[in-house]
Design a protein around this motif. Structure first.
Motif, PDB file in Angstrom:
ATOM      1  N   PRO A 216       0.749  -1.154   0.012  1.00 21.77           N
ATOM      2  CA  PRO A 216      -0.032   0.036   0.002  1.00 21.77           C
ATOM      3  C   PRO A 216       0.858   1.296   0.089  1.00 21.77           C
ATOM      4  N   ILE A 217       2.128   1.213   0.432  1.00 24.39           N
ATOM      5  CA  ILE A 217       2.878   2.359   0.410  1.00 24.39           C
ATOM      6  C   ILE A 217       3.169   3.062  -0.778  1.00 24.39           C
ATOM      7  N   GLU A 218       2.761   2.212  -1.868  1.00 28.35           N
ATOM      8  CA  GLU A 218       3.131   2.646  -3.294  1.00 28.35           C
ATOM      9  C   GLU A 218       1.738   3.152  -3.809  1.00 28.35           C
ATOM     10  N   TYR A 219       0.845   3.765  -2.986  1.00 27.66           N
ATOM     11  CA  TYR A 219      -0.586   4.275  -3.400  1.00 27.66           C
ATOM     12  C   TYR A 219      -0.512   5.160  -4.508  1.00 27.66           C
ATOM     13  N   ASP A 220       0.654   6.011  -4.853  1.00 24.77           N
ATOM     14  CA  ASP A 220       0.515   6.842  -5.902  1.00 24.77           C
ATOM     15  C   ASP A 220       0.041   5.973  -7.024  1.00 24.77           C
ATOM     16  N   PHE A 221       0.433   4.831  -7.235  1.00 30.23           N
ATOM     17  CA  PHE A 221       0.280   3.930  -8.393  1.00 30.23           C
ATOM     18  C   PHE A 221      -1.282   3.983  -8.503  1.00 30.23           C
ATOM     19  N   ILE A 222      -2.106   3.954  -7.980  1.00 32.61           N
ATOM     20  CA  ILE A 222      -3.419   4.104  -8.170  1.00 32.61           C
ATOM     21  C   ILE A 222      -3.927   5.261  -9.208  1.00 32.61           C
ATOM     22  N   GLU A 223      -3.347   6.328  -8.878  1.00 28.59           N
ATOM     23  CA  GLU A 223      -3.592   7.506 -10.049  1.00 28.59           C
ATOM     24  C   GLU A 223      -3.158   6.896 -11.314  1.00 28.59           C
ATOM     25  N   ASN A 224      -2.024   6.455 -11.445  1.00 23.62           N
ATOM     26  CA  ASN A 224      -1.530   6.214 -12.827  1.00 23.62           C
ATOM     27  C   ASN A 224      -2.527   4.872 -13.197  1.00 23.62           C
ATOM     28  N   ALA A 225      -2.804   4.038 -12.494  1.00 21.98           N
ATOM     29  CA  ALA A 225      -3.774   2.878 -12.679  1.00 21.98           C
ATOM     30  C   ALA A 225      -4.948   3.583 -13.458  1.00 21.98           C
ATOM     31  N   MET A 226      -5.623   4.568 -12.584  1.00 22.41           N
ATOM     32  CA  MET A 226      -6.916   5.219 -13.021  1.00 22.41           C
ATOM     33  C   MET A 226      -6.828   5.736 -14.332  1.00 22.41           C
ATOM     34  N   GLU A 227      -5.828   6.743 -14.406  1.00 22.77           N
ATOM     35  CA  GLU A 227      -5.363   7.295 -15.672  1.00 22.77           C
ATOM     36  C   GLU A 227      -5.452   6.459 -16.966  1.00 22.77           C
ATOM     37  N   LEU A 228      -4.714   5.051 -16.708  1.00 24.21           N
ATOM     38  CA  LEU A 228      -4.617   4.421 -17.903  1.00 24.21           C
ATOM     39  C   LEU A 228      -5.926   3.721 -18.276  1.00 24.21           C
ATOM     40  N   VAL A 229      -6.696   3.206 -17.277  1.00 23.99           N
ATOM     41  CA  VAL A 229      -7.893   2.380 -17.510  1.00 23.99           C
ATOM     42  C   VAL A 229      -8.982   3.553 -18.185  1.00 23.99           C
ATOM     43  N   GLY A 230      -8.960   4.809 -17.729  1.00 22.71           N
ATOM     44  CA  GLY A 230      -9.661   5.745 -18.331  1.00 22.71           C
ATOM     45  C   GLY A 230      -9.344   5.828 -19.854  1.00 22.71           C
ATOM     46  N   TYR A 231      -8.015   5.872 -20.227  1.00 22.56           N
ATOM     47  CA  TYR A 231      -7.917   6.074 -21.764  1.00 22.56           C
ATOM     48  C   TYR A 231      -7.759   4.758 -22.405  1.00 22.56           C
ATOM     49  N   ALA A 232      -7.889   3.566 -21.472  1.00 27.87           N
ATOM     50  CA  ALA A 232      -8.145   2.529 -22.223  1.00 27.87           C
ATOM     51  C   ALA A 232      -9.445   2.159 -22.672  1.00 27.87           C
ATOM     52  N   ARG A 233     -10.224   2.589 -21.767  1.00 32.06           N
ATOM     53  CA  ARG A 233     -11.845   2.556 -22.266  1.00 32.06           C
ATOM     54  C   ARG A 233     -12.219   3.513 -23.205  1.00 32.06           C
ATOM     55  N   LYS A 234     -11.474   4.678 -23.431  1.00 31.95           N
ATOM     56  CA  LYS A 234     -11.869   5.377 -24.270  1.00 31.95           C
ATOM     57  C   LYS A 234     -11.161   5.019 -25.729  1.00 31.95           C
ATOM     58  N   LEU A 235     -10.283   4.339 -25.804  1.00 31.08           N
ATOM     59  CA  LEU A 235      -9.579   3.679 -27.265  1.00 31.08           C
ATOM     60  C   LEU A 235     -10.376   2.711 -27.531  1.00 31.08           C
ATOM     61  N   ASP A 236     -11.066   1.993 -26.444  1.00 32.67           N
ATOM     62  CA  ASP A 236     -11.822   0.858 -26.791  1.00 32.67           C
ATOM     63  C   ASP A 236     -12.856   0.643 -25.863  1.00 32.67           C
ATOM     64  N   GLU A 237     -14.146   1.282 -26.168  1.00 25.18           N
ATOM     65  CA  GLU A 237     -15.114   1.281 -25.495  1.00 25.18           C
ATOM     66  C   GLU A 237     -15.824  -0.090 -25.083  1.00 25.18           C
ATOM     67  N   SER A 238     -15.368  -1.166 -25.956  1.00 27.76           N
ATOM     68  CA  SER A 238     -15.804  -2.355 -25.507  1.00 27.76           C
ATOM     69  C   SER A 238     -14.705  -3.447 -24.856  1.00 27.76           C
ATOM     70  N   ASN A 239     -14.016  -2.713 -24.464  1.00 26.80           N
ATOM     71  CA  ASN A 239     -12.706  -3.461 -23.523  1.00 26.80           C
ATOM     72  C   ASN A 239     -13.391  -3.779 -22.207  1.00 26.80           C
TER      73      ASN A 239
END
Length: 986
Positions: A216-239
């Protein structure tokens, strides 16, 4: 447009049939046909039409047996519905034909993860991942699967090594991914470019989320993960994997995660209602908000898509354990372990099942088996603590379990949060704050549940004012203490004296009670989130309450306090083992003398009547589950009726015997046999008979919309039965489907039941809805001539007569009086028979009848202060002083802060020489000063208090109150000052 291979985050299998002679086509035509099959198969797959997709992939394979895309598409169709052995067989065939292809190996590893073959996953994925210095998306996916396999067996260091390499690759690819994100709006229209990038972003996001789960100490990675899945969904809405991963990631945001999970569910299910893993993740997120009824629906839907979804089984097993449905829980546990014998959550729940049924040795052995699989799985003891707290309210035991889990995994920030909440539920606020702060240190990320608890505990310990009585410590908001402590404390002490004597049991003391000025503070203190639609809660030795003005609408705070103290008795007497329906039923029973509306609620009573008539009354075996549904108020009501029957048949001795049996870990079935001498099924029949007696008094048309489907089946079986059409007409009427209701009526008449009272009343109701007064009156007269009787029929006739100018005749009165007999619960509003009758009787100068009507109306509207103030005036006119005092004290059960009630009570108490109560009301009037009150008006309230105290012989206290009056006014502005000064001097 053609696509690349299906995402390996979703991938699958081969099929190689032999072509028939009639299938021979030129090669170019075969290729075109295969492409069309693949395009349509993928479309079907993305929409969740898995059978259709499977058929199309098979058609493609019939013509191109070695086509990898078709083989993997077909395999994935098998995988997503849980046909894991078929998937393995299919993948094996693919690998023989394509030995260097990664997608089949990745899919096989996913199946192995689902079935507990963790060592096999490590052996297969390690060489794939290790072989790549700059891993591509398939190799990254292999790394994620490898890390998950390590984590599943507690090899966190090895998992971290793998995840570090994925993070390094993420950093190398950051510019590329950032560019793709920046250009996502354009790229999304180029699937051959967008879809691989979407998949890569999803895979990396899942690695980052797993990293935070392990460290959990690496909690900053959550922001990165959230950003990535946000764009992943945009690039392929059926992913759909990206959407599912998004829900997992947002769960770290707790309450915001709930809203985002619901939004994801809404978006995805409109396009593909068959994503089992999404249902599971949304269910887990919804569980944060305590809506376990919704959780159950989502998990059951996941199992409809994939009956072998082990996480869905675990969700349902845990809820069934908490709902006292041990057999159902064990079934789900066994089915999960049949798929994955190493599923640590299912194994944990199997151990917890033993704990709840009194087998502590079995629990310890079960947890040892869990830790043998994953020595770092402290979450198992955390889950055990959560179930013990939820099912048994044994917070001391729950804390001990959670702390054991923390010893195994000190980084589990959620376990620290739970420990803090359980400590808070025991009233150990300072220790709770310490545990919650430790959770924050481990994950300084936004966590509304935790932060809410910290904030409200700061308020509880730093701002609230304490009242200590013989058996209670009661906390109030400072602004409400002066008034409310004069009532709540005595009510709780009276409840203690009464119930301890009747139940022969004395709870641990002191009982801690916290009374909150605002609903949000109460809700946060109770569940950690705002919005709970409740008035009080009990944790065994701690009670939380809404103050009288907190809920936004009037409620009986007195009855609520009694209700919650009854929980203290039943929870402690049963050692927390009492089922929810039984403890709530006892509490409703205890509340009824102070809140008679529990027995005369129009809404809930109507639901009881409809449930009886549609054969959907709750059964004891599954009743607890209703308390987690959106019908919890109805469940309380029914529980009260059940306990009323139990007390009548077996007395309070029977209730106590049942509670003591539960304390010994007896099953519900054995409790019924030993305490009541009957089976649960026999009680269900007995209760149904009791409800029949209740319902038979009423003359109302059942809500046939509840059995609409059954009625359609009945019509299909017996198309000549006209009464079925009549009932369908009523169902349509309830749904406001007037045209369909009219058609059903016509059909009923053609089948010869036009003269049946129910059919005639349907005709009258349709004419009434059409504002045909003459037609309504004609049909209603036919209805009554045929011996029909119904509440709505009488009230419709009253309105029809009113249209004709007849509002006060004997005929109107007769209809209204009969309406009250048909359905006595319709008490509220100006259009109720009670309100109309009171007006008529007053106009006729029949005050006795008007008063009787008003009294009955008030007995139903138990949360109505104005009606009690009116009653008080009427009693005053006829010198019924005791009744005046009674109804005004009933008003205080609803709102101790109503000045009008204290103004009315003070002179009555003085007239009765009840100086103690008079002084109490006088002090409340002083405390209830409003900003617009003049100094003279406030001085007058102090002077009233001084007079009451002097009359009670408390001269010193009277002088003190008099001095306060003189600070605000003098004899010139308030002549009473001089008069009282003479009395005081004398």
């Amino acid at each position: 447009m053609r696509r690349i291979l299906l995402p390996a985050t979703l991938l699958l299998l081969p099929f190689a049939p032999v072509l028939g002679q009639d299938d021979l086509l030129p090669p170019d035509e075969v290729a075109d046909l295969v492409d069309r099959y693949l395009e349509r198969a993928e479309e079907s797959f993305r929409e969740g039409n898995y059978e259709e997709a499977e058929a199309r992939y098979r058609k493609a394979l019939k013509r191109a047996p070695k086509n990898l895309e078709a083989q993997m598409g077909l395999a994935h169709c098998l995988y997503v519905v849980g046909r894991y052995e078929d998937t393995r067989e299919a993948v094996e065939g693919v690998r023989k034909q394509h030995p260097d292809a990664l997608p089949p190996r990745l899919l096989e590893a996913r199946v192995d993860l689902r079935t507990g073959e963790y060592a096999k996953v490590r052996r297969a994925m390690k060489p794939v991942f290790d072989a790549a210095d700059r891993p591509d998306v398939d190799q990254l996916h292999a790394g994620v699967l490898l890390a998950r396999a390590h984590a599943a067996e507690g090899q966190r260091g090895d998992a971290k090594d793998v995840l570090d390499k994925i993070v390094a690759r993420y950093k190398q690819r950051y510019d590329v991914l950032q560019s793709a994100a920046f250009n996502a709006d354009e790229l999304r229209y180029e699937p051959l470019k967008a879809w691989p990038l979407s998949r890569e972003m999803t895979v990396i996001a899942s690695a980052l989320r797993l990293y935070v789960e392990l460290y959990p100490i690496e909690y900053d990675f959550i922001e990165n993960a959230m950003e990535l899945v946000g764009y992943a969904r945009k690039l392929d809405e059926s992913n759909w994997d990206a959407w599912t991963e998004y829900v997992r990631i947002t769960r770290t945001e707790r309450s915001r995660g709930i809203a985002r999970a619901r939004k994801a569910y809404e978006i995805v299910t409109k396009r593909n209602p068959e994503v089992a893993d999404l249902y599971v993740e949304v269910s887990r997120s919804i569980g944060i908000g305590w809506n376990q009824g919704e959780q159950v629906n989502l998990a059951e839907t996941a199992l409809r898509v994939n009956p072998r979804q082990t996480d869905a089984r675990a969700i349902l097993a845990r809820i069934h354990l908490e709902d006292n449905q041990y057999d159902e829980a064990r079934t789900h546990i066994d089915q999960a372990l049949e798929v994955n014998p190493k599923h640590v959550e299912a194994l944990t729940l199997r151990a917890v099942h033993k704990l709840l049924t009194g087998d502590r040795a079995g629990f310890d052995a079960g947890m040892a088996a869990v830790l043998k699989i994953n020595p770092t799985y402290g979450e198992g003891y955390h889950i055990a603590g959560l179930v013990v707290a939820g099912r048994q309210r044994r917070y001391r035991d729950a804390i001990a379990l959670v702390r054991k889990g923390i010893e195994i995994d000190p980084t589990n920030f959620e376990a620290h949060t739970s420990a803090g909440i359980f400590l808070a539920n025991l009233g150990r606020a300072e220790e709770a704050i310490k545990a919650l702060r430790r959770s924050r240190e481990l994950l300084p990320y936004e966590h509304p549940l935790r932060e809410n608890f910290l904030e409200v505990l700061k308020y509880v310990t730093g701002s609230m004012v304490e009242q200590r009585t013989e058996h209670f410590v009661i906390r109030y908001d400072p602004a409400e203490y002066d008034v409310h402590h004069r009532y709540l404390g005595p009510v709780l002490e009276a409840s203690w004296e009464d119930m301890v004597k009747r139940y022969g049991f004395e709870p641990d003391k002191p009982v801690l009670v916290e009374c909150f000025k605002t609903q949000n503070d109460f809700s946060v203190r109770t569940i950690g989130l705002p919005g709970i639609p409740a008035l009080g809660a009990c944790f065994g030795g701690l009670i939380t309450l809404d103050a009288p003005r907190a809920f936004g609408r009037p409620f009986n705070w007195h009855g609520t306090a009694v209700h919650e103290f009854a929980h203290v008795i039943t929870l402690q007497l049963s050692a927390g083992q009492v089922p929810r329906w039984f403890t709530e039923g006892v509490s409703v029973l205890e509340e009824k003398p102070f809140e008679s509306g529990w027995g005369r609620s129009e809404n809930y009573e109507r639901q009881v009547a409809d449930a009886y008539l549609t054969e959907t009354l709750p059964r004891i075996a599954t009743f607890d589950g209703m308390f987690r549904s959106n019908r919890v108020g109805y469940a309380y009501y029914v529980g009260g009726l059940m306990l009323e029957l139990i007390r009548e048949k077996w007395g309070e001795e029977g209730i106590v015997k049942a509670l003591k049996l539960w304390a010994k870990d007896a099953s519900q079935a054995s409790v019924f046999r030993e305490a009541f001498g009957i089976s649960m099924g026999e009680f269900d029949k007995m209760f149904r008979a009791r409800v029949k007696e209740r319902v038979d008094r009423y003359r109302i048309v059942p809500n046939y919309a509840l059995i609409y489907v059954q009625l359609l089946e009945q019509r299909k079986k017996n198309p000549k039965d006209g009464l079925v059409d009549t009932k369908l007409g009523w169902a349509h009427l309830r749904r406001n489907q007037m045209v369909d209701a009219g058609a059903a009526l016509d059909s009923a008449r053609r089948k010869g039941v036009g003269d049946d009272p129910l059919t005639i009343l349907l005709a009258a109701s349709l004419r009434f809805r059409a504002r045909d007064a003459a037609g309504t009156e004609r049909e209603l007269k036919r209805f009554f001539d045929k011996g029909g009787e119904d509440f709505d029929a009488r009230m419709m006739m009253v309105q029809v007569l009113g249209v004709k100018g007849d509002r006060d005749s004997d005929a109107v009165v007769a209809h209204l009086e009969q309406a009250r007999k048909n359905w006595p619960m319709r008490a509220g509003g100006t259009a109720s028979p009670y309100s109309i009758l009171e007006r008529i009787y007053l106009a006729r100068q029949q005050p006795e009848k008007a008063l009787a009507i008003l009294e009955e109306q008030a007995s139903i509207l138990t949360n109505d202060v104005p009606i009690r103030l009116r009653l008080s005036l009427e009693y005053g006119r006829v010198k019924r002083i005791a009744d005046q005092v009674r109804v005004l004290e009933e008003a205080l059960r609803i709102n101790t802060f109503d000045r009008k009630v204290h103004d009315a009570l003070l002179p009555l108490y003085r007239e009765q020489a009840d100086w103690k109560k008079a002084a109490r009301s006088a002090r409340c009037r002083v405390a209830l000063r409003a900003d617009e009150d003049s100094d003279e008006e406030v001085a007058a309230t102090w002077l009233d208090l001084a007079e009451v105290l002097l009359e009670a012989g408390q001269v010193k206290e009277a002088r003190a109150a008099f001095e306060e009056a003189k600070k605000l006014a003098d004899a010139e502005s308030l002549p009473r000052i001089a008069e009282f000064e003479k009395r005081l001097g004398a």
